[in-house]
Design an enzyme around this catalytic site. Structure first.
Site, mmCIF file in Angstrom:
data_model
loop_
_atom_site.group_PDB
_atom_site.id
_atom_site.type_symbol
_atom_site.label_atom_id
_atom_site.label_comp_id
_atom_site.label_asym_id
_atom_site.label_seq_id
_atom_site.Cartn_x
_atom_site.Cartn_y
_atom_site.Cartn_z
ATOM 1 N N HIS A 115 -10.043 3.382 8.040
ATOM 2 C CA HIS A 115 -10.490 2.089 7.530
ATOM 3 C C HIS A 115 -11.889 1.734 8.027
ATOM 4 O O HIS A 115 -12.647 1.054 7.329
ATOM 5 C CB HIS A 115 -9.521 0.978 7.953
ATOM 6 C CG HIS A 115 -8.332 0.851 7.063
ATOM 7 N ND1 HIS A 115 -7.143 1.495 7.306
ATOM 8 C CD2 HIS A 115 -8.146 0.169 5.907
ATOM 9 C CE1 HIS A 115 -6.271 1.192 6.348
ATOM 10 N NE2 HIS A 115 -6.860 0.397 5.486
ATOM 11 N N ASN A 173 0.831 -1.203 0.000
ATOM 12 C CA ASN A 173 0.000 0.000 0.000
ATOM 13 C C ASN A 173 0.873 1.262 0.000
ATOM 14 O O ASN A 173 0.670 2.187 0.786
ATOM 15 C CB ASN A 173 -0.942 0.003 1.206
ATOM 16 C CG ASN A 173 -2.239 0.731 0.927
ATOM 17 O OD1 ASN A 173 -2.427 1.296 -0.152
ATOM 18 N ND2 ASN A 173 -3.126 0.753 1.907
#
Length: 480
Positions: free
Chosen positions: A354, A318
């Protein structure tokens, strides 16, 4: 109408309907990129390209989330008005930061209270959008500083983007659904033709690098589907797993953790391939004067697979989100005066970005502890001569590599249990069956390092000299 073929296809693939829609959307990036590269669109004015990206991005959004497309449309329009009214001020940057995050968190909340099980919903691309819109506000603020800080010169904006530019950047089919992050400056350079072939002024020759990422993406997703049949999230919570011995459960957890990452890696690779095909990922020239196409890389496959430490894994996974967190949060927390605190705050933001489930917070808490533990081990070995000499023996390096690879992969897999299972009752049940070994290992190692550093003080400590400067901190974080 789409449901008539999505359900049978999902059954064949062994995936959910929402996952199948997402996969088809990612694959659609290649024909869309091919159309963009055609004479019909490539040499058109930027406004035409913006419209193309907006239309195709909206279609992707509608295909996956239906009427929930209005969330992204509203959020983009609101930030556009904010930038027009107060763009370039500290107020606009701070307000955009909290507004975007609040909108996302409220969205998570309503998804939970509506009783929905975790699934791919409109909040998934809205994660990407939250960072993108926040970055534009900060980039415009940086562009109004005199002089522009050197660290932000590549991304700073001197004027607010138009509504067409902002919508085009946000809905570009190569980055709307799963990322990666890319700045408005990069997007504008792209649509203005600055990444075109310098000789022909046409589309760059990116077919082979795009094909490479496409094939890698297919391979990772295929591996995920093949292994997940046997070692799934449900398997970790099953009696069959609970009844295994601790050592076998640890081995199975490593296999599960590696497999779990494959679905994210595969999705990012497929997206990156489409971006490379378009030409957005240009990253200057290498030493042989050949163009590099890794400007939007979200996973460094070679480093991820050959690295043997937690730092290697974090740096390779990521990547663009990690860079975003470093540039827009970590570096801007210098006023706290402590890198460790800045890292903790950044990880807290990463967790709440998230979602609100406890699993996200335990995942990033463990990452924080694990990286701190790894730094302490390295520091202890470096300061103690016999240890440094022992671990430096050339013949020992292959064995050390294997041990470190198993150690780091296990700890990452242990942390991922929270990230994947999300709810306390689920992830804690798995941790309990493993006797919380992922908590015990770092506690023992940190205790051992503290004891050894006490028994073998450094020369400065011998002389009564201490350092007040904060320790170095890892600035990049792991995600989804």
């Amino acid at each position: 109408m789409s449901g008539s073929f999505i359900a049978p296809l999902a059954t064949v693939l062994g995936a959910s309907e929402s996952g199948t829609r997402l996969l088809l959307s990612l694959l659609s990036g290649y024909p869309l990129a091919l159309l963009y590269r055609s004479s019909l669109l490539y040499n058109q004015p930027p406004a035409v390209k913006h419209v193309y990206f907006i239309m195709t991005g909206l279609l992707q959004c509608w295909f996956n989330f239906g009427t929930d497309v209005y969330h992204s449309m509203f959020n983009i329009t609101f930030i556009y008005i904010l930038l027009r009214v107060a763009g370039g001020t500290k107020f606009s940057a701070v307000f955009a930061f909290f507004f975007n995050l609040t909108y996302l968190v409220v969205g998570y909340y309503y998804e939970v209270v509506s009783g929905k099980e975790y699934n791919i919903s409109w909040t998934m691309p809205h994660c990407v959008l939250t960072l993108r819109l926040t970055a534009v506000a900060f980039d415009l603020y940086d562009g109004h500083k005199t002089p522009i800080p050197p660290a932000y010169k590549e991304t700073a904006l001197t004027k607010a983007p138009s509504l067409l530019e902002l919508f085009g950047q946000c809905y570009f089919f190569g980055g709307f659904l799963v990322g990666p992050q890319y700045s408005m400056r990069r997007y504008m350079n792209f649509v203005n033709g600055e990444y075109s072939d310098p000789k022909t002024k046409g589309p760059p020759n990116t077919v082979m690098p795009a094909l490479e990422r496409f094939l890698l993406g297919i391979a990772y997703i295929g591996a995920y589907q093949a292994v997940y049949i046997f070692v799934s999230d449900e398997f970790l919570q099953s009696e069959a797993f609970q009844e295994r011995g601790l050592l076998l459960k640890c081995v199975l957890l490593i296999i599960w953790g590696k497999t779990c990452l494959h679905k994210y890696i595969g999705s990012w690779l497929l997206t990156e391939g489409a971006i490379i095909f378009c030409g957005l990922s240009y990253n200057n020239l290498d030493e042989n004067k050949q163009p590099l196409w890794d400007g939007c890389t979200n996973v460094r496959v070679k480093l991820l697979e050959t690295g043997c430490t937690l730092q290697h894994a974090i740096r390779s996974f990521n990547c663009n989100t990690n860079l975003w967190m470093a540039q827009y949060i970590f570096k801007r927390l210098r006023f706290l005066g402590n890198k460790l605190v800045s890292q903790a705050v950044t990880l807290f933001y990463l967790a709440i970005w998230h979602g609100q489930d406890t699993g996200y917070f335990i995942n990033f808490f463990l990452e924080f502890i694990y990286t701190m533990c790894e730094r302490q081990i390295a520091s202890t070995v470096e300061r103690i001569g016999p240890l440094r000499q022992f671990f430096g023996i050339p013949a020992l390096q292959p064995v050390l590599f294997v041990v470190k690879k198993i150690y780091s992969t296990f700890l990452l897999s242990f942390a991922l249990v929270g990230f994947s299972l999300l709810q306390y009752s689920k992830w804690n049940g798995v941790y309990a069956s493993l006797h919380y070994v992922g908590f015990v290992i770092p506690a023992l190692l940190l205790s051992a390092c503290t004891f050894l550093q006490f028994m073998f003080p450094s020369k400065s400590e011998h002389n009564g000299v201490t350092s007040s400067s904060p320790s170095k901190s890892q600035t990049s974080q792991k995600s989804d």
